[in-house]
Design a protein around this motif. Sequence first.
Motif, PDB file in Angstrom:
ATOM      1  N   GLN A  59       0.808  -1.221   0.000  1.00  0.00           N
ATOM      2  CA  GLN A  59       0.000   0.000   0.000  1.00  0.00           C
ATOM      3  C   GLN A  59       0.841   1.272   0.000  1.00  0.00           C
ATOM      4  OE1 GLN A  59      -3.480  -0.219   2.801  1.00  0.00           O
ATOM      5  NE2 GLN A  59      -2.520  -2.159   3.378  1.00  0.00           N
ATOM      6  N   LYS A  60       2.156   1.149   0.077  1.00  0.00           N
ATOM      7  CA  LYS A  60       3.005   2.337   0.041  1.00  0.00           C
ATOM      8  C   LYS A  60       3.124   2.874  -1.389  1.00  0.00           C
ATOM      9  CE  LYS A  60       6.316   1.955   3.891  1.00  0.00           C
ATOM     10  NZ  LYS A  60       5.894   3.216   4.548  1.00  0.00           N
ATOM     11  N   LYS A  61       3.529   4.125  -1.487  1.00  0.00           N
ATOM     12  CA  LYS A  61       3.883   4.718  -2.776  1.00  0.00           C
ATOM     13  C   LYS A  61       5.384   4.990  -2.761  1.00  0.00           C
ATOM     14  CE  LYS A  61      -0.540   6.940  -3.806  1.00  0.00           C
ATOM     15  NZ  LYS A  61      -0.799   6.149  -5.017  1.00  0.00           N
ATOM     16  N   PHE A  62       6.052   4.640  -3.851  1.00  0.00           N
ATOM     17  CA  PHE A  62       7.513   4.736  -3.888  1.00  0.00           C
ATOM     18  C   PHE A  62       8.004   5.668  -4.987  1.00  0.00           C
ATOM     19  CE2 PHE A  62       7.404   1.114  -1.131  1.00  0.00           C
ATOM     20  CZ  PHE A  62       8.610   1.146  -0.441  1.00  0.00           C
ATOM     21  N   LEU A  63       9.033   6.424  -4.635  1.00  0.00           N
ATOM     22  CA  LEU A  63       9.880   7.111  -5.606  1.00  0.00           C
ATOM     23  C   LEU A  63      11.086   6.209  -5.847  1.00  0.00           C
ATOM     24  CD1 LEU A  63      11.218   9.546  -7.140  1.00  0.00           C
ATOM     25  CD2 LEU A  63      12.037  10.305  -4.891  1.00  0.00           C
ATOM     26  N   THR A  64      11.407   5.934  -7.097  1.00  0.00           N
ATOM     27  CA  THR A  64      12.596   5.142  -7.417  1.00  0.00           C
ATOM     28  C   THR A  64      13.601   6.033  -8.137  1.00  0.00           C
ATOM     29  OG1 THR A  64      11.653   4.364  -9.516  1.00  0.00           O
ATOM     30  CG2 THR A  64      11.289   2.989  -7.574  1.00  0.00           C
ATOM     31  N   VAL A  65      14.867   5.934  -7.722  1.00  0.00           N
ATOM     32  CA  VAL A  65      15.922   6.779  -8.278  1.00  0.00           C
ATOM     33  C   VAL A  65      17.063   5.894  -8.756  1.00  0.00           C
ATOM     34  CG1 VAL A  65      17.383   8.795  -7.894  1.00  0.00           C
ATOM     35  CG2 VAL A  65      15.311   8.490  -6.509  1.00  0.00           C
ATOM     36  N   GLY A  66      17.509   6.116  -9.991  1.00  0.00           N
ATOM     37  CA  GLY A  66      18.601   5.319 -10.542  1.00  0.00           C
ATOM     38  C   GLY A  66      19.412   6.141 -11.533  1.00  0.00           C
ATOM     39  N   ASP A  67      20.151   5.447 -12.394  1.00  0.00           N
ATOM     40  CA  ASP A  67      20.973   6.136 -13.385  1.00  0.00           C
ATOM     41  C   ASP A  67      20.942   5.360 -14.695  1.00  0.00           C
ATOM     42  OD1 ASP A  67      23.689   4.472 -13.698  1.00  0.00           O
ATOM     43  OD2 ASP A  67      23.108   4.417 -11.594  1.00  0.00           O
ATOM     44  N   SER A  68      21.591   5.932 -15.706  1.00  0.00           N
ATOM     45  CA  SER A  68      21.477   5.381 -17.059  1.00  0.00           C
ATOM     46  C   SER A  68      22.603   4.429 -17.434  1.00  0.00           C
ATOM     47  CB  SER A  68      21.423   6.538 -18.072  1.00  0.00           C
ATOM     48  OG  SER A  68      22.619   7.311 -18.029  1.00  0.00           O
ATOM     49  N   THR A  69      23.503   4.086 -16.497  1.00  0.00           N
ATOM     50  CA  THR A  69      24.645   3.254 -16.885  1.00  0.00           C
ATOM     51  C   THR A  69      24.249   1.806 -17.130  1.00  0.00           C
ATOM     52  OG1 THR A  69      25.226   2.796 -14.580  1.00  0.00           O
ATOM     53  CG2 THR A  69      26.294   4.689 -15.649  1.00  0.00           C
ATOM     54  N   GLN A  70      23.305   1.299 -16.353  1.00  0.00           N
ATOM     55  CA  GLN A  70      22.928  -0.099 -16.497  1.00  0.00           C
ATOM     56  C   GLN A  70      21.442  -0.206 -16.797  1.00  0.00           C
ATOM     57  OE1 GLN A  70      24.820  -1.549 -12.755  1.00  0.00           O
ATOM     58  NE2 GLN A  70      26.226  -2.668 -14.070  1.00  0.00           N
ATOM     59  N   ALA A  71      20.686  -0.958 -15.999  1.00  0.00           N
ATOM     60  CA  ALA A  71      19.306  -1.261 -16.376  1.00  0.00           C
ATOM     61  C   ALA A  71      18.266  -0.602 -15.486  1.00  0.00           C
ATOM     62  CB  ALA A  71      19.100  -2.780 -16.357  1.00  0.00           C
TER      63      ALA A  71
ATOM     64  N   PHE B  51      15.088   5.482 -23.827  1.00  0.00           N
ATOM     65  CA  PHE B  51      14.120   5.806 -22.793  1.00  0.00           C
ATOM     66  C   PHE B  51      12.690   5.603 -23.286  1.00  0.00           C
ATOM     67  CE2 PHE B  51      17.794   8.566 -21.455  1.00  0.00           C
ATOM     68  CZ  PHE B  51      18.167   7.736 -20.392  1.00  0.00           C
ATOM     69  N   ALA B  52      12.435   5.870 -24.557  1.00  0.00           N
ATOM     70  CA  ALA B  52      11.101   5.635 -25.108  1.00  0.00           C
ATOM     71  C   ALA B  52      10.750   4.160 -25.037  1.00  0.00           C
ATOM     72  CB  ALA B  52      11.020   6.141 -26.543  1.00  0.00           C
ATOM     73  N   THR B  53      11.734   3.316 -25.348  1.00  0.00           N
ATOM     74  CA  THR B  53      11.510   1.864 -25.291  1.00  0.00           C
ATOM     75  C   THR B  53      11.353   1.392 -23.853  1.00  0.00           C
ATOM     76  OG1 THR B  53      12.777   1.530 -27.317  1.00  0.00           O
ATOM     77  CG2 THR B  53      12.492  -0.380 -25.887  1.00  0.00           C
ATOM     78  N   ALA B  54      12.248   1.862 -22.981  1.00  0.00           N
ATOM     79  CA  ALA B  54      12.227   1.430 -21.589  1.00  0.00           C
ATOM     80  C   ALA B  54      10.905   1.782 -20.917  1.00  0.00           C
ATOM     81  CB  ALA B  54      13.390   2.054 -20.823  1.00  0.00           C
ATOM     82  N   PHE B  55      10.406   3.010 -21.174  1.00  0.00           N
ATOM     83  CA  PHE B  55       9.231   3.493 -20.459  1.00  0.00           C
ATOM     84  C   PHE B  55       7.934   3.337 -21.250  1.00  0.00           C
ATOM     85  CE2 PHE B  55      12.653   5.821 -18.257  1.00  0.00           C
ATOM     86  CZ  PHE B  55      12.359   5.428 -16.954  1.00  0.00           C
TER      87      PHE B  55
ATOM     88  N   GLU C 241      14.960   0.377 -17.235  1.00  0.00           N
ATOM     89  CA  GLU C 241      14.179  -0.799 -17.612  1.00  0.00           C
ATOM     90  C   GLU C 241      13.573  -1.487 -16.386  1.00  0.00           C
ATOM     91  OE1 GLU C 241      16.779   0.368 -20.871  1.00  0.00           O
ATOM     92  OE2 GLU C 241      17.214  -0.027 -18.757  1.00  0.00           O
ATOM     93  N   VAL C 242      14.339  -1.545 -15.287  1.00  0.00           N
ATOM     94  CA  VAL C 242      13.863  -2.183 -14.058  1.00  0.00           C
ATOM     95  C   VAL C 242      12.683  -1.417 -13.475  1.00  0.00           C
ATOM     96  CG1 VAL C 242      14.455  -2.642 -11.645  1.00  0.00           C
ATOM     97  CG2 VAL C 242      16.037  -3.305 -13.460  1.00  0.00           C
TER      98      VAL C 242
END
Length: 379
Positions: free
Chosen positions: A301-313, A347-351, A316-317
């Motif tokens: 039931q939580k809402k999450f912000l996810t933060v990452g970078d473009s070097t790996q996946a 990014f268009a493909t990933a998202f 896509e994850v």
Amino acid sequence: MYNNRLLQVVAIAALTSSVLANPIPLPREPVDKIPRGLPLVFDEVLLLDAPAFRTGEGNELTASIRMFTHVRQFDSSVVSGALTTAIEALGIEVGNKANNLFERTKLFLAIPRNGIEVNLDISGCDSFSIGDTANGGLLEKNAGIGACGGSLNQRTISGVAPGFFSNREFEATLFPSPPTGFGVISDVDDTIKISNVLDKKQAVKSLFIDDHQAVGGMPELYSKLDGELGNPAWFYLTGSPYQLFPSLRSFIFEKYPKGPMIVQNLTITDIQSIFKFVLDENNVRDYKIAQIEKLHGFYPQKKFLTVGDSTQADPEVYAEIARRHPDFIQCIWIRKVNEADNSDERFATAFKGVPQAKWKVFTEPSELMELDVASGKCN
């Protein structure tokens, strides 16, 4: 984040361990033949920080416990010298950072102990026993810890292993969190810590030798989020193995809001499995998806912000999780790293299938400082 140079260092460390890692003569029986049960005088326990979540309709809490049990090591200048020689043979200067190298590689030298059960105590909660560790010395298990007085405050998880002259204490932090509210799932390498993932030689230096360095502006951004989201649950999800947990934990706890770090299981008892583990391009992607799915099971039931970078996946994850659980993911932020694949096509493909209002690719953390994540303003 790994490469052949790193594998050479790990392999050298593994070969060195049989001669240098053990200060105490072991019994004649092989380590895996020693009777199962409580830790013995030559055992050490690495206890990782744990999230806790409510189960059922009441206030009962469950903790997700992870630990690694291994034969006690001895901090020797001989080991440090051998590792320094090994890594400098790869053309990487250690200089005055030999202590960093030793501290970050010593758990790669550890001989794991299986079949170990430990008694753990959490202040104000139910004490419990947990085991047995598996063949790699690792254990991951959920354990009921009671209602803890109805409080969701951070607590210390502690345990004791016997010693020759004094018992050895080990501890970690329990991070309970309510079933609702906000959470943040953050990648580590090149998201909040400079790791130079795309430069193979620099990646090894960042991993084993250099002092950990925060990505500029990210500590300030995370501090702001911690206040604005009302003390959210923080999770640091990294592709790094648990052997690097102690040094990464110290860095995160100094620079960023505290929370459990989720690290990969990597044992070096089987050299062939190391190469498969490290070189499999899908490994980190599949691992991160599985771990976020586990968090979804803990906090649906939580809402999450996810933060990452473009070097790996990371794009896509996070996009895959957003498609599976749209209400679980509030926003996705991806830090654009130079020389990574930062193309619009990627990014268009990933998202694909993820609303554009839900994700943002950024270069500088300052671009995010005015966004109101709590109200769903992601870009």
